[in-house]
Each structure stands twice: as C-alpha cells, then as structure tokens.
Design an enzyme around this catalytic site. Structure first.
Site, PDB file in Angstrom:
ATOM      1  CE  LYS A  85      62.152  23.815  43.735  1.00 28.10           C
ATOM      2  NZ  LYS A  85      63.424  23.748  44.465  1.00 28.10           N
TER       3      LYS A  85
HETATM    4  O1  G3P Z   1      66.580  23.825  44.220  1.00 29.28           O
HETATM    5  C1  G3P Z   1      66.862  23.297  42.984  1.00 29.28           C
HETATM    6  C2  G3P Z   1      68.255  23.524  42.458  1.00 29.28           C
HETATM    7  O2  G3P Z   1      68.661  24.824  42.714  1.00 29.28           O
HETATM    8  C3  G3P Z   1      69.240  22.456  42.838  1.00 29.28           C
HETATM    9  O3  G3P Z   1      70.562  22.817  42.557  1.00 29.28           O
HETATM   10  O4  G3P Z   1      72.994  22.454  42.805  1.00 29.28           O
HETATM   11  O5  G3P Z   1      71.402  20.566  43.308  1.00 29.28           O
HETATM   12  O6  G3P Z   1      71.804  21.326  40.969  1.00 29.28           O
HETATM   13  P1  G3P Z   1      71.743  21.727  42.400  1.00 29.28           P
END
Ligand code: G3P
Length: 224
Positions: A85
């Site tokens: 990533k």
């Molecule tokens: O893994 C990346 C993403 O899904 C993060 O989500 O909830 O931290 O905005 P969030």
C-alpha cells in the site's frame, strides 16, 4: 465485488475468515497502531497472512520513493504474495512505477478524486483505494466519486482494480457494488452489521419455538 476486511485485529480476522465471506485483508498504520504494541510489525503481518490466505495489503511508512521501495522489497521477502500500500503522493507514484516494473503489486491509498485515481492507474497501480467515508465526512459525495471512477474504468477498459475503502455503513457496501467496485474493504463492525437482520433473528426464534411446541404436543399425544 469481493469483500475484504479492513483491520489488523487477529480475533476479528479469525472470526470473519470462518464465515467464508472475505477474500482478503487490508491494513494501514492506524489499524496496526490499535493492536498490541509488544508484537512487532513483521510478526503481526505474518500472523495475519497465515489467517487470511488471500489478498493482504501492507502499507509503507516512508514518504520518499527509495524508502517506499526498500520497505516494499522487505515486505515481499516476508511473503511474496504481499500487496504494497502506497500513499497517493508524487513520491508514491514514482515508487508505484518502479514496483510495477519489478512485478510487485501495489494498492494506492488515500485516493479522494477521479484525477488522483487516473494518476495512480497510469503509474501502474494494481489496486486503487477510494476513501468513501472520509469524503462524506467533509461534505463530498464519496459514492458519487466512486461511481465516476467505475464508469470511466469501464469506458476506458482499465485493468487496475478499484477498492471501495473507508466504508462506514452497510449502504456504502451496497452502493459500491452498484457502482461496480471490484472490492469493498469493510471494517469488522460494519461487516457484522451488514449480515444481520432483526427479522432473521426473530424468524429463527419463531421457527425454534414452533418446533418446540410441536414436539411437546407430540409427546403429550403419545401419552394419551
Ligand atoms: O484502510 C483504509 C481505509 O479503509 C480507512 O478507513 O475509516 O479510517 O476512513 P477510515
């Protein structure tokens, strides 16, 4: 659309992997930081890998191209199927270009616009993660942007895979599937919420109660 679990928590991965509904796991530094700090990064990633047996995205923490490539090469030495990533910054795009030449799959993360997604695709990204919830949080239409990306990917016949990320509710899952996302990476609580329905629970209670009543009346009738 495949489902991935967005977590670094082993218990959550174990429980959901048992259900047979996920094809991979995505992690990020914030998710890893929520876990036991006495377990080292490599060990945690390898434990997750052992449990998942499918896609596993591991994020780099360097912000310069050379550092990202170094980290990526180290991670693929731990397990060759790793997807790396990489943040959607200019240095990240250069790293994606190099990693793609080396045949190392990448997942470009922190993508918030169609133009960022296009750049990630042209740099050679394998996966592109569009952050729905974080767009919604600041008053943008996360699903709208995902719809635009998926429509363009169809028209242009692009082969990079679109991940709907930063999923906050079951509606995000439905709308991502409708948009044509290849994958939705979903946090544990949202995934568990999405497979539950009070009518299912109530319906099962009624089935079991009715069958119990039937058995009781059968026993009674045999005693007569
Ligand atoms: O893994 C990346 C993403 O899904 C993060 O989500 O909830 O931290 O905005 P969030």
């Amino acid at each position: 659309m495949e489902l991935y679990l967005d977590t670094a928590n082993l218990e959550q991965i174990k429980e959901v992997a048992e259900l047979g509904i996920i094809r991979g796991v995505t992690t990020n530094p914030s998710l890893l930081a929520k876990e036991d700090p006495t377990v080292d990064f490599k060990q945690r990633i390898l434990e997750i890998h052992k449990l998942v047996g499918g896609h596993l995205s591991v994020e780099v923490i360097s912000t310069d191209k050379e550092g990202m490539i170094r980290e990526a090469e180290e991670i693929v030495e731990w397990f060759p199927e790793a997807t790396i990533k990489i943040p959607m910054i200019p240095q990240g795009l250069s790293a994606v270009k190099e990693l793609s030449k080396k045949g190392i799959p990448t997942n470009v993360t922190l993508v918030f616009s169609v133009t960022q997604a296009l750049a990630a695709h042209h740099a050679g990204a394998t996966y592109i993660s569009i952050f729905l919830g974080r767009l919604d949080d600041i008053g943008y239409d996360g699903i709208g942007i995902l719809n635009d990306v998926c429509e363009i990917w169809d028209v242009q016949n692009y082969d990079s895979l679109i991940i709907a990320a930063s999923i906050r509710n079951p509606l995000h899952i439905i709308e991502s599937a409708r948009a044509g996302a290849d994958i939705a990476t979903v946090p544990y609580n949202v995934l568990m919420q999405s497979i539950k329905n009070p009518l299912t629970e109530r319906g099962l209670e009624i089935f079991l109660r009715d069958y119990d009543n039937y058995l009781t009346s059968r026993q009674k009738s045999m005693l007569i």
